[in-house]
Motif scaffolding. Structure first.
Motif, mmCIF file in Angstrom:
data_model
loop_
_atom_site.group_PDB
_atom_site.id
_atom_site.type_symbol
_atom_site.label_atom_id
_atom_site.label_comp_id
_atom_site.label_asym_id
_atom_site.label_seq_id
_atom_site.Cartn_x
_atom_site.Cartn_y
_atom_site.Cartn_z
ATOM 1 N N HIS A 94 0.826 -1.208 0.000
ATOM 2 C CA HIS A 94 0.000 0.000 0.000
ATOM 3 C C HIS A 94 0.860 1.259 0.000
ATOM 4 N N LEU A 95 2.084 1.158 0.521
ATOM 5 C CA LEU A 95 2.985 2.325 0.472
ATOM 6 C C LEU A 95 3.417 2.602 -0.966
ATOM 7 N N GLN A 117 1.791 1.727 -3.625
ATOM 8 C CA GLN A 117 0.596 2.205 -4.325
ATOM 9 C C GLN A 117 0.342 3.685 -4.011
ATOM 10 N N ALA A 118 0.495 4.039 -2.733
ATOM 11 C CA ALA A 118 0.265 5.437 -2.345
ATOM 12 C C ALA A 118 1.299 6.340 -3.015
ATOM 13 N N ALA A 119 2.553 5.890 -3.032
ATOM 14 C CA ALA A 119 3.611 6.688 -3.658
ATOM 15 C C ALA A 119 3.299 6.905 -5.136
ATOM 16 N N LYS A 120 2.833 5.837 -5.766
ATOM 17 C CA LYS A 120 2.469 5.940 -7.170
ATOM 18 C C LYS A 120 1.296 6.915 -7.334
ATOM 19 N N GLY A 121 0.325 6.776 -6.456
ATOM 20 C CA GLY A 121 -0.860 7.634 -6.523
ATOM 21 C C GLY A 121 -0.536 9.102 -6.308
ATOM 22 N N MET A 122 0.577 9.370 -5.597
ATOM 23 C CA MET A 122 0.959 10.767 -5.386
ATOM 24 C C MET A 122 1.776 11.303 -6.546
#
Lengths: 234, 395
Positions: A117-118, A120-125
């Motif tokens: 999830h980290l 994924q979150a980094a990608k999402g940012m």
């Protein structure tokens, strides 16, 4: 008791007389180890990262490193004479093959253990894959990665003593000539510096690991900010 | 509803407007996640997507910042087709908050908030100023919190930072994927109120995914109820409550509103997506490290194909199996479960009173539907109490 003290005396005498040679060999030992370690890092860290992205390759690559690991070191050195001939190249190559596993394995495990999830979150940012690797995956994997490097370093420095068995240099020379002439003081003159180097290198890496731990880093930043704050108010 | 935007009026569009045109998403295994979705979200509007698990709400959200690519259709943000933009730059321009919070554990609070501004190459001074400003806005003293690490914060504080991080680079559009789903009922309520007050000041376009009807009704300007990839109904919270368009919506609101809930009712209202899932073939040590990272006491083991429930693994069993190098399948137990068709609230409550672990819910075919947790029951109860109070006051 008598024998022990006489060994100590003999050892001190030997060191006093031949310290330039011991220093020279220590330096050589360090050089061989450093080159082997550098080679290991340059090859295995990127390779470890690569196999986290090509999961299918991972068991083969790690399996291969595992095989190298299990070949008895003397046999491996002897075998490599066929390829590299006699000398330090051969030794460096063998050391590299030995140290592959811990670095490869820990890079792989370290990066894989970064919670998805980290990522994924980094990608999402809006981080690019390379930024995710550099700013998220590697820093989080660092403790595991460094643990592997520490193991590899100690192994390399220890095993590098075998290099002289195949015509290479290093502290192994002293150990082997001590063994050949059954003079314990010479064996000690080779073994003690090798041990010290290994321990020192390990401690240095441990220090680095602690120094850059998130907690200590955050503390340093807070302190620095405090100082700046004081400076500003003055 | 299908108002097509022609190029001429593109310039009239506010920057923060999000338009879905016939968006469809089909996964590789030909499961349709989103079916012909048409939706216009105005600038400054907070829209909730809500529906049962698997209704496509999270997929819809992820299509907006291209974490998922839609199979067909178009999404326009501020008049720009998102497919014409570089996904990395698109994402930098959109705030993103996730349920798992996902603060970077190795970065301080200030660095976490500053991630997107740094990606935009803001000067250091400007980032620092912005971070302090945001911390102050949510009532966290900058000097005290700036250099804390995420694991030195409470759950509520963490997600507060998660929201600030999404606001940091001043995006017009913010996506929130069940942001408060993992919080305890009290922090959840506090954060909902904070979000509302932030929204009153900043007027961002927010797409908010939730499975909690109370939350949706409380915070949104508009609620979009989804069911198997389609919009079932949308409207303001009042409209939805007063005129549920279909039986499904009525049930969905009714059950969740639960003014007439009884212990003999079905547990379906309580079923929520689990925190994490494991596949039976995953090695126990991988699952163990995931569980330890997430601080999970137990995990649901679900087969990838057909979503079949393979059991539930407890931390201690996973630990034991991981030592022998087995897969998580060996750690899975199948004795704790409820069947959706027959289980009642009373059953669930009794099981939870006995042991606090989440209860997996499956149907008669063995398909995994979700879990029931203590937190879920607590939320339900609190929601009910609140309504009693407000209901009483208005009479």
């Amino acid at each position: 008791m008598i024998q022990q003290s006489s060994l100590l005396v003999l050892f001190i005498k030997y060191v006093a007389r031949y310290y330039p040679r011991i220093l020279r060999l220590t330096f050589q030992h360090l050089t061989i180890s450093a080159i082997a370690l550098a080679l290991t890092l340059v090859v295995c860290v990127p390779l470890g990262i690569y196999i986290t992205r090509k999961e299918k390759l991972a068991p083969y690559v790690i399996g291969l490193a595992n095989v190298f690991q299990t070949i008895p070191s003397l046999a491996l050195l002897g075998f490599l004479i066929l390829i590299f001939g006699i000398g330090n190249d051969n030794a460096i190559c063998a050391l590299f093959m030995y140290a592959m596993l811990p670095v490869l394995q820990n890079t792989y495990t370290g990066i894989r253990s970064v919670p998805s999830h980290l990522v994924q979150a980094a990608k999402g940012m809006g981080m690019t894959d390379f930024q995710i690797l550099l700013k998220v995956q590697l820093p989080i994997a660092r403790p595991v990665l460094l643990a592997g490097v520490r193991v590899a370093t100690v192994w390399i420095i220890g095993t590098a003593t075998l290099a002289s068995a195949i015509g290479g240099g290093g502290l192994g020379k002293l150990i082997f000539s001590g063994l050949a002439s059954i003079r314990y003081e010479i064996i000690l003159a080779g073994a003690i510096p090798a041990t010290i180097i290994a321990l020192l290198a390990d401690q240095c890496l441990k220090f680095l690991q602690d120094y850059y731990s998130p907690r200590n880093r955050a503390k340093r930043m807070a302190k620095k900010a405090e100082k700046l704050g004081v400076d500003l108010s003055e | 509803m299908t108002q097509i935007v022609s190029p001429e009026n593109e310039s009239d569009l506010d920057k923060g407007m999000v338009i879905f045109q016939d968006v469809r998403k089909v996964y590789d295994d030909s499961i349709v996640a989103v079916e012909n979705l048409n939706l216009i979200i105005n600038k400054g509007e907070l829209v909730s997507l809500i529906g049962p698990s698997g209704c496509g709400k999270t997929t819809t959200l992820k299509i907006v910042n291209r974490l998922e690519e839609c199979t067909s259709g178009k999404i326009l943000i501020g008049g720009m087709d998102i497919m014409s933009l570089d996904p990395v730059r698109l994402r930098r321009g959109i705030g993103y908050v996730v349920q798992e919070i996902a603060l970077m554990p190795h970065m301080s609070v200030a660095e976490n908030i500053g991630i997107v501004p740094r990606l935009h190459n803001w000067p250091r001074k400007k980032i620092m100023k912005r971070v302090d400003e945001l911390l102050e806005m949510s009532g966290l003293e900058p000097a005290k919190y700036r250099y804390r690490l995420p694991d030195q914060l409470s759950g509520g504080q963490k997600q507060r930072i998660g929201v600030l991080r999404a606001l940091a680079a001043e995006p017009e559009v913010i996506l929130m994927d069940e942001p408060f789903g993992a919080l305890d009922p009290i922090s959840r309520e506090v954060l909902q109120n904070e979000l509302l007050s932030i929204q009153q000041k900043l007027h961002k376009t927010i797409i908010f995914v939730t499975h909690d009807m109370d939350e949706a009704l409380k915070i949104s300007d508009r609620v979009v109820i989804m069911r198997s990839g389609k919009i079932e109904q949308m409207g303001s919270p009042a409209e939805i409550q007063e005129n549920p368009a279909t039986e499904f919506v009525r049930n969905f609101i009714g059950e969740d509103r639960l003014s007439q809930i009884s212990p003999e009712d079905s547990v379906s209202v309580l079923v929520e997506d689990p925190w994490g899932k494991a596949y039976p073939d995953q090695s126990a040590s991988d699952v163990l490290s995931m569980m330890e990272d997430e601080d999970m006491e137990s995990i649901q083991v679900v087969e990838k194909r057909a979503n079949r429930w393979a059991g539930m693994a407890y931390l201690r069993d996973v630990k034991r199996i991981s030592r022998t190098g087995g897969s998580v399948r060996d750690a899975a137990r199948r004795d704790r479960k409820l069947y959706l068709e027959e289980a009642t609230m009373r059953d669930a409550a009794e099981m939870l009173a006995d042991k606090a672990y989440p209860i997996p819910v499956i149907d008669e075919q063995g398909e995994f539907l979700g879990v029931i947790t203590e937190a879920g029951i607590a939320r339900l109860t609190i929601g009910r109490l609140k309504r009693r109070v407000t209901g009483g006051a208005s009479q």
